[in-house]
Structure formats: C-alpha cells, structure tokens
Design a protein around this motif. Structure first.
Motif, PDB file in Angstrom:
ATOM      1  N   PHE A  74       0.843  -1.189   0.000  1.00  0.00           N
ATOM      2  CA  PHE A  74       0.000   0.000   0.000  1.00  0.00           C
ATOM      3  C   PHE A  74       0.881   1.243   0.000  1.00  0.00           C
ATOM      4  CE2 PHE A  74       1.190  -0.279   4.375  1.00  0.00           C
ATOM      5  CZ  PHE A  74       1.183   1.030   4.843  1.00  0.00           C
ATOM      6  N   SER A  75       0.255   2.377  -0.179  1.00  0.00           N
ATOM      7  CA  SER A  75       0.931   3.661  -0.028  1.00  0.00           C
ATOM      8  C   SER A  75      -0.047   4.636   0.600  1.00  0.00           C
ATOM      9  CB  SER A  75       1.402   4.203  -1.374  1.00  0.00           C
ATOM     10  OG  SER A  75       1.900   5.526  -1.218  1.00  0.00           O
ATOM     11  N   MET A  76       0.449   5.437   1.505  1.00  0.00           N
ATOM     12  CA  MET A  76      -0.388   6.453   2.145  1.00  0.00           C
ATOM     13  C   MET A  76      -1.011   7.370   1.101  1.00  0.00           C
ATOM     14  SD  MET A  76       0.675   9.445   4.807  1.00  0.00           S
ATOM     15  CE  MET A  76       0.971  10.714   3.597  1.00  0.00           C
ATOM     16  N   ILE A 108       0.101  -8.499   7.073  1.00  0.00           N
ATOM     17  CA  ILE A 108       0.924  -7.338   7.374  1.00  0.00           C
ATOM     18  C   ILE A 108       0.834  -6.401   6.176  1.00  0.00           C
ATOM     19  CG2 ILE A 108       2.548  -8.588   8.880  1.00  0.00           C
ATOM     20  CD1 ILE A 108       4.584  -8.404   6.514  1.00  0.00           C
ATOM     21  N   GLY A 109       1.207  -5.152   6.389  1.00  0.00           N
ATOM     22  CA  GLY A 109       1.236  -4.191   5.299  1.00  0.00           C
ATOM     23  C   GLY A 109       2.626  -3.620   5.122  1.00  0.00           C
ATOM     24  N   LEU A 110       3.014  -3.409   3.869  1.00  0.00           N
ATOM     25  CA  LEU A 110       4.280  -2.757   3.541  1.00  0.00           C
ATOM     26  C   LEU A 110       3.962  -1.449   2.827  1.00  0.00           C
ATOM     27  CD1 LEU A 110       6.460  -5.708   2.176  1.00  0.00           C
ATOM     28  CD2 LEU A 110       6.503  -4.689   4.453  1.00  0.00           C
ATOM     29  N   GLY A 111       4.390  -0.340   3.424  1.00  0.00           N
ATOM     30  CA  GLY A 111       4.161   0.981   2.852  1.00  0.00           C
ATOM     31  C   GLY A 111       5.189   1.301   1.782  1.00  0.00           C
ATOM     32  N   ALA A 112       4.805   1.129   0.524  1.00  0.00           N
ATOM     33  CA  ALA A 112       5.711   1.347  -0.609  1.00  0.00           C
ATOM     34  C   ALA A 112       6.086   2.821  -0.704  1.00  0.00           C
ATOM     35  CB  ALA A 112       5.051   0.874  -1.898  1.00  0.00           C
ATOM     36  N   SER A 113       7.362   3.090  -0.598  1.00  0.00           N
ATOM     37  CA  SER A 113       7.915   4.445  -0.671  1.00  0.00           C
ATOM     38  C   SER A 113       7.441   5.310   0.497  1.00  0.00           C
ATOM     39  CB  SER A 113       7.561   5.098  -2.015  1.00  0.00           C
ATOM     40  OG  SER A 113       8.335   6.249  -2.213  1.00  0.00           O
ATOM     41  N   ASN A 114       7.015   4.681   1.591  1.00  0.00           N
ATOM     42  CA  ASN A 114       6.528   5.412   2.757  1.00  0.00           C
ATOM     43  C   ASN A 114       7.520   5.327   3.903  1.00  0.00           C
ATOM     44  OD1 ASN A 114       2.958   4.582   2.532  1.00  0.00           O
ATOM     45  ND2 ASN A 114       4.178   5.963   1.319  1.00  0.00           N
ATOM     46  N   MET A 138      11.656   1.081  -1.196  1.00  0.00           N
ATOM     47  CA  MET A 138      10.910   0.152  -2.059  1.00  0.00           C
ATOM     48  C   MET A 138      11.675  -1.122  -2.386  1.00  0.00           C
ATOM     49  SD  MET A 138       8.589   2.620  -4.470  1.00  0.00           S
ATOM     50  CE  MET A 138       7.880   1.245  -5.299  1.00  0.00           C
ATOM     51  N   SER A 139      12.659  -1.469  -1.583  1.00  0.00           N
ATOM     52  CA  SER A 139      13.441  -2.681  -1.848  1.00  0.00           C
ATOM     53  C   SER A 139      12.587  -3.944  -1.685  1.00  0.00           C
ATOM     54  CB  SER A 139      14.669  -2.738  -0.940  1.00  0.00           C
ATOM     55  OG  SER A 139      14.279  -2.716   0.424  1.00  0.00           O
ATOM     56  N   MET A 140      11.711  -3.962  -0.684  1.00  0.00           N
ATOM     57  CA  MET A 140      10.854  -5.136  -0.490  1.00  0.00           C
ATOM     58  C   MET A 140       9.786  -5.203  -1.582  1.00  0.00           C
ATOM     59  SD  MET A 140      10.582  -5.368   3.657  1.00  0.00           S
ATOM     60  CE  MET A 140      10.500  -3.614   3.983  1.00  0.00           C
ATOM     61  N   TYR A 141       9.228  -4.053  -1.922  1.00  0.00           N
ATOM     62  CA  TYR A 141       8.232  -3.970  -2.991  1.00  0.00           C
ATOM     63  C   TYR A 141       8.815  -4.545  -4.288  1.00  0.00           C
ATOM     64  CZ  TYR A 141       4.993  -1.778  -6.317  1.00  0.00           C
ATOM     65  OH  TYR A 141       4.096  -1.553  -7.325  1.00  0.00           O
ATOM     66  N   LYS A 142      10.036  -4.126  -4.608  1.00  0.00           N
ATOM     67  CA  LYS A 142      10.696  -4.605  -5.827  1.00  0.00           C
ATOM     68  C   LYS A 142      11.004  -6.100  -5.731  1.00  0.00           C
ATOM     69  CE  LYS A 142      12.654  -0.091  -6.816  1.00  0.00           C
ATOM     70  NZ  LYS A 142      13.853   0.745  -6.718  1.00  0.00           N
ATOM     71  N   ALA A 143      11.494  -6.553  -4.574  1.00  0.00           N
ATOM     72  CA  ALA A 143      11.814  -7.977  -4.398  1.00  0.00           C
ATOM     73  C   ALA A 143      10.562  -8.846  -4.542  1.00  0.00           C
ATOM     74  CB  ALA A 143      12.472  -8.209  -3.041  1.00  0.00           C
ATOM     75  N   LEU A 144       9.411  -8.296  -4.139  1.00  0.00           N
ATOM     76  CA  LEU A 144       8.142  -9.024  -4.238  1.00  0.00           C
ATOM     77  C   LEU A 144       7.491  -8.864  -5.611  1.00  0.00           C
ATOM     78  CD1 LEU A 144       6.751  -8.135  -0.705  1.00  0.00           C
ATOM     79  CD2 LEU A 144       7.396 -10.426  -1.502  1.00  0.00           C
ATOM     80  N   ALA A 145       8.152  -8.124  -6.502  1.00  0.00           N
ATOM     81  CA  ALA A 145       7.631  -7.867  -7.854  1.00  0.00           C
ATOM     82  C   ALA A 145       6.260  -7.206  -7.790  1.00  0.00           C
ATOM     83  CB  ALA A 145       7.601  -9.150  -8.684  1.00  0.00           C
ATOM     84  N   GLY A 146       6.161  -6.177  -6.944  1.00  0.00           N
ATOM     85  CA  GLY A 146       4.909  -5.441  -6.820  1.00  0.00           C
ATOM     86  C   GLY A 146       4.499  -4.816  -8.137  1.00  0.00           C
ATOM     87  N   THR A 149      -0.273  -0.286  -6.307  1.00  0.00           N
ATOM     88  CA  THR A 149      -0.904  -0.379  -4.998  1.00  0.00           C
ATOM     89  C   THR A 149      -2.392  -0.092  -5.163  1.00  0.00           C
ATOM     90  OG1 THR A 149      -0.372   1.947  -4.541  1.00  0.00           O
ATOM     91  CG2 THR A 149       1.153   0.287  -3.681  1.00  0.00           C
ATOM     92  N   PRO A 150      -3.258  -0.727  -4.403  1.00  0.00           N
ATOM     93  CA  PRO A 150      -2.910  -1.808  -3.477  1.00  0.00           C
ATOM     94  C   PRO A 150      -2.579  -3.089  -4.237  1.00  0.00           C
ATOM     95  CG  PRO A 150      -5.293  -1.541  -3.556  1.00  0.00           C
ATOM     96  CD  PRO A 150      -4.701  -0.454  -4.419  1.00  0.00           C
ATOM     97  N   GLY A 151      -1.796  -3.900  -3.590  1.00  0.00           N
ATOM     98  CA  GLY A 151      -1.449  -5.216  -4.099  1.00  0.00           C
ATOM     99  C   GLY A 151      -1.415  -6.193  -2.946  1.00  0.00           C
ATOM    100  N   PHE A 152      -1.701  -7.437  -3.216  1.00  0.00           N
ATOM    101  CA  PHE A 152      -1.741  -8.460  -2.176  1.00  0.00           C
ATOM    102  C   PHE A 152      -0.963  -9.681  -2.635  1.00  0.00           C
ATOM    103  CE2 PHE A 152      -5.413  -5.770  -1.806  1.00  0.00           C
ATOM    104  CZ  PHE A 152      -5.450  -5.480  -0.453  1.00  0.00           C
ATOM    105  N   ILE A 153      -0.108 -10.176  -1.741  1.00  0.00           N
ATOM    106  CA  ILE A 153       0.688 -11.354  -2.034  1.00  0.00           C
ATOM    107  C   ILE A 153       0.447 -12.358  -0.911  1.00  0.00           C
ATOM    108  CG2 ILE A 153       3.028 -12.248  -2.361  1.00  0.00           C
ATOM    109  CD1 ILE A 153       3.718  -9.396  -3.396  1.00  0.00           C
TER     110      ILE A 153
END
Length: 189
Positions: A74-76, A108-114, A138-146, A149-153
């Motif tokens: 997600f992103s704020m 859990i939520g990961l705030g992309a670029s937040n 955004m290292s985790m977002y990129k590693a997860l191939a996001g 947003t929103p996106g769910f894995i």
C-alpha cells in the motif's frame, strides 16, 4: 497446408507446457524472497505475529507464526488504498475468526515508498488493526515484484520455515469473505 499443420502442432506443444507455471499442484513454486523487517515496538503486534525476537531486532517474514501470510502493498498517497482500507480491515477480522478454529492466517502491510511517519499516519487515519511496516526505499516492494498499490501477495509458510507465493492480486477486491476463501484455497488448506 503442411506448414500450417506443423505450426499448429508446435503451438499446441508449447501451450501444453504452460501449466508448469500455474498454481496447480506440482507446478513450479515461486519462493518468497528473503526479506527482513524490524520487530515492532507494539507488544500486541509482537504477539499477533508470534515473534520471539526483541523489539528493534530484525526478523524474517518466515518467522511469522502463520500457515498463510498475506502481504498488503500500500501507499499512504494511494487513493485506491485509502478506499480499500475498510474492506482490508474487514478481511483482518475474518482472518482472526478463521485462525481460531482453522488455518492460522495473518496479514501485514508494507508501505511502498513510505516512511515510518507516513505508515503511522495511514494506520491512524484508517484505523488499521494489523502491523504496517515502512518500505521507504521500495526494496521489499521490488523484491516481491509489486505491480502497483494496493497489491496483495499470499504466502504459504511450511513447517520447515520455507514460504512460497500462492496468490497475487494487483488491485482491490470486492468481498472479504470471497478473497479469504480464495487465499486459503490457493494455500492448499
């Protein structure tokens, strides 16, 4: 005519190889990347995630005590994430109900670029009951191939601590019940 038949046979052979990349049993599994987060300061989040590390230490996503882990990207600043927040909160409540008597499902939520500040603002504004973590670079977002947003894995965590990605959903969903059923089914539970 003979060339057309040969091309069709070749095309049919290539199409029959596609199931190796699907979510069907026996298909090639997509392994969850090795990602680490920081143990939250909030005791209820530590308990929810089933973590044993000390506050401020790193932990792997596979340390989370769950049969299935859903990661929300997600992103704020994302208006779709803001609109989706109530249904995601409803999904969390349904996960808690299911986890009492069935497979343990966590989110859990990961705030992309937040930053932490932006993640905390989103959490407070939308009354998010589950742990949110910043992913400012955004290292985790990129590693997860996001993919937006929103996106769910959805990830299935095995008893040996290995995790495979069993579901990807780019964009929102309309029914918390249906999405949860799809997540559990994709996880093979």
């Amino acid at each position: 005519m003979k060339k057309i038949v040969i091309y069709l046979v070749l095309l049919l052979g290539m199409v029959s190889a596609v199931p190796a990349f699907s979510n069907e049993p026996g298909a090639t599994a997509e392994i969850l990347p090795d990602l680490t987060l920081t143990v939250p300061e909030n005791d209820s989040y530590i308990k929810y995630l089933g973590l044993t590390g000390k506050k401020g230490e790193s932990f792997a996503l596979t340390d989370i005590q769950a049969d299935i882990l859903l990661i929300e990207l997600f992103s704020m600043y994302c208006p779709f994430c803001q609109n989706e927040a109530p249904i995601v909160n409803e999904l969390y409540e349904k996960m808690e109900e299911v986890s009492k008597k069935g497979p343990i499902v966590k989110i859990i939520g990961l705030g992309a670029s937040n930053s932490q500040f932006e993640v905390d603002h989103f959490k407070k504004t939308y009354n998010v009951p589950f742990p949110l973590f910043p992913d400012q670079d955004m290292s985790m977002y990129k590693a997860l191939a996001g993919e937006g947003t929103p996106g769910f894995i959805g990830c299935r965590i095995d008893n040996d601590g290995k995790a495979t990605i069993v579901l990807r959903n780019s964009g929102g969903f309309y029914s918390a019940d249906d999405f949860l059923k799809e997540l559990i089914k994709s996880g093979g539970l």
